[in-house]
Design a protein around this motif. Structure first.
Motif, mmCIF file in Angstrom:
data_model
loop_
_atom_site.group_PDB
_atom_site.id
_atom_site.type_symbol
_atom_site.label_atom_id
_atom_site.label_comp_id
_atom_site.label_asym_id
_atom_site.label_seq_id
_atom_site.Cartn_x
_atom_site.Cartn_y
_atom_site.Cartn_z
ATOM 1 N N ASP A 23 9.808 -3.505 5.195
ATOM 2 C CA ASP A 23 9.996 -3.280 3.765
ATOM 3 C C ASP A 23 8.711 -2.697 3.183
ATOM 4 O O ASP A 23 7.612 -3.118 3.541
ATOM 5 C CB ASP A 23 10.331 -4.609 3.077
ATOM 6 N N PRO A 24 8.806 -1.713 2.287
ATOM 7 C CA PRO A 24 7.586 -1.120 1.702
ATOM 8 C C PRO A 24 6.678 -2.147 1.033
ATOM 9 O O PRO A 24 5.463 -1.960 0.981
ATOM 10 C CB PRO A 24 8.141 -0.113 0.689
ATOM 11 N N MET A 25 7.249 -3.246 0.545
ATOM 12 C CA MET A 25 6.447 -4.261 -0.116
ATOM 13 C C MET A 25 5.523 -4.990 0.858
ATOM 14 O O MET A 25 4.498 -5.542 0.475
ATOM 15 C CB MET A 25 7.357 -5.276 -0.828
ATOM 16 N N ALA A 26 5.877 -5.014 2.158
ATOM 17 C CA ALA A 26 5.086 -5.723 3.170
ATOM 18 C C ALA A 26 4.081 -4.817 3.860
ATOM 19 O O ALA A 26 3.407 -5.264 4.798
ATOM 20 C CB ALA A 26 6.023 -6.350 4.208
ATOM 21 N N ARG A 27 3.961 -3.581 3.420
ATOM 22 C CA ARG A 27 3.059 -2.647 4.083
ATOM 23 C C ARG A 27 1.607 -3.123 3.991
ATOM 24 O O ARG A 27 1.103 -3.419 2.923
ATOM 25 C CB ARG A 27 3.196 -1.258 3.442
ATOM 26 N N GLY A 28 0.953 -3.218 5.138
ATOM 27 C CA GLY A 28 -0.434 -3.665 5.201
ATOM 28 C C GLY A 28 -0.602 -5.089 5.672
ATOM 29 O O GLY A 28 -1.699 -5.484 6.073
ATOM 30 N N MET A 29 0.459 -5.893 5.641
ATOM 31 C CA MET A 29 0.350 -7.291 6.066
ATOM 32 C C MET A 29 0.425 -7.415 7.579
ATOM 33 O O MET A 29 -0.247 -8.257 8.179
ATOM 34 C CB MET A 29 1.459 -8.120 5.409
ATOM 35 N N LEU A 30 1.259 -6.581 8.212
ATOM 36 C CA LEU A 30 1.428 -6.575 9.658
ATOM 37 C C LEU A 30 1.213 -5.147 10.150
ATOM 38 O O LEU A 30 1.743 -4.202 9.549
ATOM 39 C CB LEU A 30 2.824 -7.056 10.073
ATOM 40 N N THR A 31 0.466 -4.985 11.224
ATOM 41 C CA THR A 31 0.199 -3.658 11.772
ATOM 42 C C THR A 31 0.996 -3.471 13.057
ATOM 43 O O THR A 31 0.767 -4.176 14.047
ATOM 44 C CB THR A 31 -1.305 -3.480 12.065
ATOM 45 N N LEU A 32 1.940 -2.552 13.049
ATOM 46 C CA LEU A 32 2.775 -2.306 14.223
ATOM 47 C C LEU A 32 1.980 -1.540 15.273
ATOM 48 O O LEU A 32 1.385 -0.497 14.989
ATOM 49 C CB LEU A 32 4.017 -1.516 13.812
ATOM 50 N N LEU A 33 1.970 -2.060 16.492
ATOM 51 C CA LEU A 33 1.230 -1.443 17.591
ATOM 52 C C LEU A 33 2.138 -0.708 18.568
ATOM 53 O O LEU A 33 1.748 0.305 19.147
ATOM 54 C CB LEU A 33 0.424 -2.507 18.349
ATOM 55 N N ASP A 34 3.338 -1.231 18.781
ATOM 56 C CA ASP A 34 4.251 -0.633 19.763
ATOM 57 C C ASP A 34 5.663 -1.025 19.401
ATOM 58 O O ASP A 34 5.911 -2.138 18.895
ATOM 59 C CB ASP A 34 3.891 -1.115 21.172
#
Length: 952
Positions: free
Chosen positions: A144-155
């Motif tokens: 969700d755009p609101m959660a951007r920056g809280m979790l960093t996707l690696l793979d």
């Protein structure tokens, strides 16, 4: 002004040319100055980069949301909070009124028109390649755009279906799984597929899985209840996005509903202190560092920096002195052509300026490069990602100036000495007659006496650690000032030495200008090591005397406090199979409520039990009622002290394993494992009686009551009112063990048959084991691997007795002091060889064998190391003794104050010994000088280069 500029410009050019000509010596001094600058600049860059700005911190906690709403934890009562949302307190506290039951409905505080994203967390035991792993489960729509920056996707990708999860990189490394693997929770039939890997920027070592909202925790809680497992505690917060942001007035409005808010707008633009109700609350004192604490911290930093600069100057100073002597003909030519003393001083000082500036550039540049290159390693070590690579030019410039100042300070004494030499002596190469300074040793002696008096005052009268440390530092500086005179005193022992050591000692005494600083550098390093080692050894002896074993030596305990003990049989078998077990005693615990409750569960169908203390046996110090909530307030110190010695109030200091309620369900094997030899107690157990090791629970009829409490909250309310807690009481015939045996935390023991006959519900708890020998490291590792495979939260303890924690520390300190000592002695030896090359050639000319050169070099290094170690060992004991005396007086004062106020039962007085670490001192006194001498001899060539005949 122009003359001054041109003279210094010429001096800098001469110094730069000499530094380039003698690259070896220049590189040595540059490295000594640049290494600390590299470390400090790298530490500054790391610290500043790891400090997140407010925007960066909000991005990790809020993502792109404007606010996060959380339950306050105080029920639905209004609260006050600080602007960050990190601290909150009830708006109106009433100690006699408990907080309302149930949580807070956070949705009531959500403004109209706001977009909402729920963020729920709980825990579960998930299946892995090796067994089970306690893992945090997070239900958040991560894409969700609101959660951007809280979790960093690696793979891969974040979950998009109910049967998909993403996991942290640390979870993959720990579990042995990979993207595409399946994972499930213990007692849960649903299977999830791993679709992606992510990381939490602020918590890199967290084992976490991410699922869609409602896809895991709710169903898992029902499955846990059905399987009799411990249900997960789930907490839910709400992320909001709304036009205009979440203002401070909106935060205060949410606080009235019992909701705490982290607001982006408030964090970026906090309100004035007068507008924060929490800070206006009576008795509220938010923690702020006092000016005194800041001044003390700055003083500590200044002291450390000053001592580091002193150490470098002591090591680099002789190099400049030797360089000045090697250039004395050039300096003499300057004087012969009209240069005065200030020009000579300028040339030598320019050498320190040039090398200091080069060290500043090299150290700062390497600090920048290494910090940037090692950033991923540093982030993994710290456990969180940095923010931006934060370079503070002014701070780095200040650190670089330290290098320049250090180079200048190191060249001051050689500059003054060179300027005092006559032009004729410089041109002819004669050293002239030099008298030793008689004022400096007297100043040093005065500093030693003054510092010792201050340290004695601090340790005996004022009880201030700062005073002791300051006096010790003054005394140590006094010893440094006395070093030239002390070196001369060492020279008098040369008459009893063989040729090579006698020559080495004579050379060290004759050239005190390079010997004394090296000895002082060794002295400072060894003194610090000896001080820390003495304090550590003394503290070690104190901890050894205060250590209380949790079990008899070599005994083992293995308890499981959750899930109703379903894994206890497998754990018992694993311990008995993998360790050298002599006797095994299985134990259970009393369970009130659901069988799946853990030891610490309260509420939700989980209760507790307690041993009933008869009214006549209750300690008057602990009985509080509504009419008398504080019984101690109405008693005098003498009455309190007298009652504290009463058997009803005497608390056992018997350390041991944790036993819920103090009651274990087991047989006579428990007594044997605990080392309790009591035939009467064994007979009482066989007869179905409860064996108690404390007197208060036994009533006048010889029975002990066990109260089964199904509602712990109501029991707490009853205790606050001074009434009996509600709950069924089971009375059992009891036997009081005689002799007050050491029971290691066990207050009472009851056999399983007797517990069943009394109607008590029990669940497996674990086992106690005695061993025929101490388990080895390999056996422990195999057991740990087996327990990890089982995935149970086993509380395992192997009683090894007191284990020293300072051994590796003392060893590291000794190695550090040895390296500094060898380094300083090696520098002095190298300079001595460069300075005394003519003497060595003379030895060769008169027929001395080649090995004399190597032997002399080794003894020169050993002599410097030995003198520094002897003086440093003597100087280092003083501060440690002063600190221990101060600590002993402080603890004694606390003890006497407690007795005067009526607390304490007259137990043993504080034990604060002073122990000299003789092993460390012997290593420093013997091994370090010997090692330095051998190393210097090995790296020295037996034959020197041929030289041209000097021009006449």
């Amino acid at each position: 002004m122009t003359n001054w500029f041109h003279s210094w410009r010429a001096a800098v050019r001469i110094a730069r040319r000499d530094a380039w000509r003698y690259k070896g010596r220049s590189f040595l001094v540059l490295a000594m100055i640049a290494l600390p600058i590299l470390g400090v600049s790298a530490a500054d860059l790391t610290l500043r980069s790891s400090e997140l700005s407010t925007e960066e911190s909000l991005a990790r906690s809020l993502g792109a949301a404007d606010a996060r709403l959380t339950e306050s934890g105080y029920g639905s009562v209004p609260v006050f909070q600080d602007p960050t949302g990190g601290t909150s307190a009830p708006a109106a506290e009433d100690d006699d009124k408990p907080f309302p039951d149930g949580g807070t409905d956070v949705t009531k505080a959500i403004p109209a028109g706001a977009s909402v994203l729920t963020d729920s967390t709980g825990t579960a035991k998930l299946t892995t390649e090796y067994g089970l792993l306690q893992t945090e489960v997070r239900e958040l729509k991560a894409d969700d755009p609101m959660a951007r920056g809280m979790l960093t996707l690696l793979d891969g990708r974040f979950p998009q279906k109910a049967d998909e999860v993403a996991v942290t990189e640390h979870f993959l490394e720990t579990s042995g799984l990979r993207v595409g693997s399946s994972v499930t929770a213990r007692g849960f039939e649903r299977t999830y597929r791993i679709t992606g890997v992510y990381e939490l920027p602020g918590e890199l070592t967290t084992d976490q899985v991410n699922a869609l909202p409602g896809a895991f925790l709710g169903a898992y809680k029902k499955a846990a209840d059905k399987a009799g497992l411990q249900r997960p505690n789930v907490s839910t917060t709400h992320l909001l996005k709304l036009s205009g942001g979440f203002t401070w007035n909106m935060v205060k409005e949410a606080n009235t509903k019992g909701v705490v808010v982290v607001s982006r707008a408030v964090a970026l633009d906090p309100p004035a202190r007068s507008e924060i109700p929490l800070y206006q609350k009576e008795g509220w004192d938010p923690y702020e560092e006092s000016p005194g604490a800041r001044a003390a911290a700055l003083a500590a930093v200044g002291t450390v920096v000053g001592l580091a600069m002193l150490e470098i100057c002591l090591l680099a100073g002789p190099a400049f002195a030797v360089g000045a002597r090697r250039s004395r003909r050039q300096l003499g030519l300057v004087g012969a052509n009209g240069g005065d003393r200030r020009h000579i001083r300028a040339i030598v000082l320019s050498g320190g300026l040039v090398i200091g500036a080069a060290a500043a550039v090299v150290g700062t540049a390497l600090g920048l490069i290494l910090t940037y290159a090692l950033r991923p390693v540093l982030e993994d070590y710290i456990g969180r990602r940095f923010g931006s690579f934060d370079i503070r030019p002014l701070e780095l410039l200040g650190i670089a100036l330290l290098a320049v100042l250090t180079g200048l300070f190191a060249a001051i004494v050689p500059a003054i000495t060179s300027s005092r030499q006559s032009v004729l002596a410089s041109l002819t190469g004669r050293r002239g007659v030099r008298r030793s300074n008689r004022v400096l040793p007297l100043v040093g002696l005065g500093a030693v006496l003054l510092g010792a008096a201050i340290a004695l005052y601090g340790s005996v009268i004022s009880d201030q650690f700062v005073v002791v440390a300051g006096g010790s530092a003054i005394a140590e500086l006094g010893v440094v000032a006395m070093t030239p005179a002390l070196v001369g005193m060492f020279g008098r022992t040369g008459r009893w030495l063989p040729l090579s050591p006698r020559l080495a000692l004579r050379d060290a005494v004759r050239n005190r200008g390079r010997t004394a600083p090296a000895v002082a550098a060794v002295l400072a390093a060894v003194a610090g090591t000896v001080a820390v080692a003495t304090y550590g050894a003394s503290e070690e002896a104190q901890r050894r005397a205060e250590y209380r074993a949790s079990l008899p030596h070599g005994a083992v305990s293995a308890f499981i406090e959750e899930d109703g003990g379903r894994d206890v049989p497998a754990v018992r078998d694993a311990v008995q199979r993998l360790l050298p077990i002599d006797l095994r005693a299985d134990v259970d615990r009393v369970s009130v409520g659901r069988t799946g409750c853990s030891v610490y569960s309260r509420g939700s169908g989980c209760g507790l039990y307690e041993l009933v203390i008869p009214k006549a046996h209750e300690c008057p110090l602990w009985i509080s009622t509504e009419e008398n909530p504080d019984p101690l307030a109405k008693l005098s110190p003498e009455e309190i002290r007298k009652l504290s010695k009463d058997w009803r109030c005497k608390e056992s200091d018997d350390n041991g394993v944790y036993v819920e309620g103090g009651l274990l369900i087991g047989d006579a094997k428990v007594l044997k494992v605990l080392g309790i030899k009591d035939a009467a107690a064994e007979q009482a157990l066989a007869a179905g009686k409860l064996v108690t090791f404390t007197k208060p629970p036994v009533d006048t009829t010889g029975k002990v009551g066990i109260r089964l409490i199904t509602d712990p909250d109501k029991a707490d309310e009853a205790r606050m009112k001074g009434t009996e807690p509600p709950g069924k009481v089971v009375s059992l015939p009891a036997h009081l063990a005689t002799g007050e045996p050491r029971t290691y935390g066990v207050k009472a023991l009851l056999t399983p048959a007797a517990a069943k006959a009394a109607g008590l519900t029990t669940v497996p708890y674990g086992a106690l084991f005695s061993t025929d020998r101490m388990p080895g490291s390999e056996q422990r590792q195999k057991l740990d691997a087996e327990l990890a495979r089982l995935g149970s939260g086993v509380q395992l303890h192997v009683e090894e007795g007191y284990v020293s924690e300072n051994g590796i520390v003392l060893l590291a300190l000794t190695v550090f002091a040895g390296l500094v000592t060898i380094g300083a002695a090696g520098i002095a030896t190298g300079l001595a060889q460069a300075d005394a090359e003519a003497d060595l050639k003379t030895l060769s000319a008169v027929g001395a064998p080649p090995r004399v050169r190597r032997t002399l070099s080794g003894f020169q290094c050993g002599v410097v190391a030995a003198m520094g170690v002897v003086l440093g060992s003597a100087a280092g004991v003083l501060p440690a003794m002063g600190l221990r005396l101060t600590e002993g007086r402080e603890r004694q004062r606390w003890y006497e104050e407690a007795l005067a106020q009526g607390f304490g039962d007259g137990g043993p007085a504080p034990y604060v010994p002073i122990v000299i670490p003789w092993a460390t001192l012997a290593t420093l006194l013997i091994v370090v000088p010997t090692g330095a001498a051998v190393l210097a001899a090995l790296v020295t060539r037996s034959r020197g280069a041929l030289a041209r005949r000097a021009a006449t």
